[in-house]
Design a protein around this motif. Structure first.
Motif, short mmCIF file in Angstrom:
data_model
loop_
_atom_site.label_atom_id
_atom_site.label_comp_id
_atom_site.label_asym_id
_atom_site.label_seq_id
_atom_site.Cartn_x
_atom_site.Cartn_y
_atom_site.Cartn_z
N GLN A 172 0.83 -1.20 0.00
CA GLN A 172 0.00 0.00 0.00
C GLN A 172 0.87 1.26 0.00
OE1 GLN A 172 -2.41 -0.57 3.48
NE2 GLN A 172 -4.08 -1.54 2.33
N LEU A 173 1.91 1.25 0.82
CA LEU A 173 2.82 2.40 0.86
C LEU A 173 3.52 2.60 -0.47
CD1 LEU A 173 4.42 2.04 4.41
CD2 LEU A 173 2.87 3.84 3.63
N HIS A 174 3.99 1.51 -1.06
CA HIS A 174 4.65 1.60 -2.37
C HIS A 174 3.70 2.19 -3.41
CE1 HIS A 174 7.95 -1.65 -1.51
NE2 HIS A 174 8.06 -0.60 -0.73
N GLY A 175 2.43 1.76 -3.39
CA GLY A 175 1.45 2.29 -4.32
C GLY A 175 1.22 3.78 -4.13
N ALA A 176 1.10 4.20 -2.87
CA ALA A 176 0.88 5.62 -2.58
C ALA A 176 2.09 6.45 -3.01
CB ALA A 176 0.61 5.82 -1.09
N ILE A 177 3.27 5.90 -2.84
CA ILE A 177 4.49 6.61 -3.23
C ILE A 177 4.57 6.71 -4.76
CG2 ILE A 177 7.02 6.46 -3.26
CD1 ILE A 177 6.78 5.22 -0.41
N PRO A 204 8.05 15.64 -8.64
CA PRO A 204 8.76 16.48 -7.66
C PRO A 204 8.57 16.01 -6.22
CG PRO A 204 7.55 17.85 -9.21
CD PRO A 204 7.15 16.44 -9.47
N GLN A 205 7.33 15.61 -5.86
CA GLN A 205 7.08 15.13 -4.49
C GLN A 205 7.76 13.78 -4.25
OE1 GLN A 205 4.60 16.53 -6.31
NE2 GLN A 205 4.04 18.29 -5.05
N LEU A 206 7.79 12.94 -5.28
CA LEU A 206 8.47 11.65 -5.16
C LEU A 206 9.95 11.85 -4.88
CD1 LEU A 206 8.57 8.56 -5.39
CD2 LEU A 206 8.85 8.85 -7.86
N GLU A 207 10.57 12.75 -5.62
CA GLU A 207 12.00 13.03 -5.41
C GLU A 207 12.23 13.62 -4.02
OE1 GLU A 207 13.08 15.44 -8.76
OE2 GLU A 207 13.08 13.72 -10.13
N GLU A 244 3.36 8.34 5.94
CA GLU A 244 1.99 8.83 6.06
C GLU A 244 1.98 10.33 6.37
OE1 GLU A 244 -1.05 7.45 5.55
OE2 GLU A 244 -0.05 5.69 4.74
N ALA A 245 2.84 10.75 7.29
CA ALA A 245 2.93 12.18 7.63
C ALA A 245 3.38 12.99 6.41
CB ALA A 245 3.88 12.39 8.80
N PHE A 246 4.32 12.46 5.66
CA PHE A 246 4.80 13.14 4.45
C PHE A 246 3.67 13.27 3.44
CE2 PHE A 246 6.70 13.51 0.29
CZ PHE A 246 7.77 14.37 0.49
N LEU A 247 2.91 12.20 3.24
CA LEU A 247 1.81 12.22 2.28
C LEU A 247 0.72 13.21 2.69
CD1 LEU A 247 1.51 8.40 1.51
CD2 LEU A 247 2.53 10.17 0.06
N VAL A 248 0.43 13.30 3.97
CA VAL A 248 -0.55 14.27 4.46
C VAL A 248 -0.05 15.69 4.20
CG1 VAL A 248 -1.61 15.22 6.56
CG2 VAL A 248 -1.60 12.75 6.16
N VAL A 284 2.02 16.65 1.84
CA VAL A 284 1.93 16.89 0.40
C VAL A 284 0.49 17.23 0.02
CG1 VAL A 284 2.04 15.74 -1.85
CG2 VAL A 284 3.95 15.55 -0.26
N GLU A 285 -0.47 16.50 0.60
CA GLU A 285 -1.88 16.75 0.30
C GLU A 285 -2.31 18.14 0.76
OE1 GLU A 285 -6.09 14.98 1.84
OE2 GLU A 285 -4.54 13.52 1.32
N ILE A 286 -1.87 18.53 1.94
CA ILE A 286 -2.21 19.86 2.47
C ILE A 286 -1.60 20.95 1.59
CG2 ILE A 286 -1.81 21.44 4.39
CD1 ILE A 286 -2.11 19.00 6.25
N GLN A 287 -0.35 20.77 1.19
CA GLN A 287 0.29 21.75 0.33
C GLN A 287 -0.43 21.84 -1.02
OE1 GLN A 287 4.37 20.49 0.17
NE2 GLN A 287 4.88 21.51 2.09
N GLY A 288 -0.89 20.72 -1.53
CA GLY A 288 -1.64 20.71 -2.80
C GLY A 288 -2.96 21.45 -2.68
N GLN A 289 -3.61 21.35 -1.53
CA GLN A 289 -4.87 22.06 -1.31
C GLN A 289 -4.65 23.56 -1.25
OE1 GLN A 289 -6.51 20.28 2.20
NE2 GLN A 289 -7.17 18.42 1.14
#
Length: 141
Positions: free
Chosen positions: A81-86, A92-95, A127-131, A133-138
């Protein structure tokens, strides 16, 4: 160097086991007398059996238990699941994730980040990193 070993070594202690909350110190009248902690009549350096904040910790919340839980192995399903989300991250966010993960978990340059994702602490950090990224995208929308 100016702040000594306790401060300098605390910078490298990720679990901050030896770090305590800052407590202001003051001297007696006109700078004379023993050092005392603000609000406490005991001189600094006087040893007490157990600090109140340590005594208040429940066994499940002890630093050792927290550290052990962070090192718990992830199931293959969670890793997938983590690999899929990544993989779904824009380039740019992946790097940014790869660079930050390498720094946070001290991976060698050639080591695979995907192969290094094995513990709960990795899951929580990602998970914290993904959150974030999501907040920054919003905010950008």
């Amino acid at each position: 160097m100016t702040f000594g070993n306790p401060f300098g070594l605390a910078l490298y202690d990720k679990q901050q086991r030896q770090v305590t909350s800052s407590v202001r110190e003051k001297r007696g009248p006109q700078g004379q007398g023993p050092l005392v902690q603000a609000g406490h009549p005991h001189p600094v350096g006087e040893t007490r059996a157990i600090r109140p904040e340590v005594q208040a910790l429940a066994p499940a919340q002890s630093p050792a238990a927290t550290s052990d839980a962070a090192l718990a192995a992830l199931t293959p399903e969670v890793i997938q699941q983590l690999h899929g989300a990544i993989r779904d991250l824009p380039r740019p966010q992946l790097e940014a994730l790869v660079i930050a993960f390498r720094q946070r978990f001290r991976l060698a340059k050639g080591a695979s980040v995907a192969a290094a994702i094995t513990q709960k602490q990795h899951h929580d950090w990602i998970e914290a990193f993904l959150v974030q990224v999501e907040i920054q995208g919003q905010h950008l929308s």
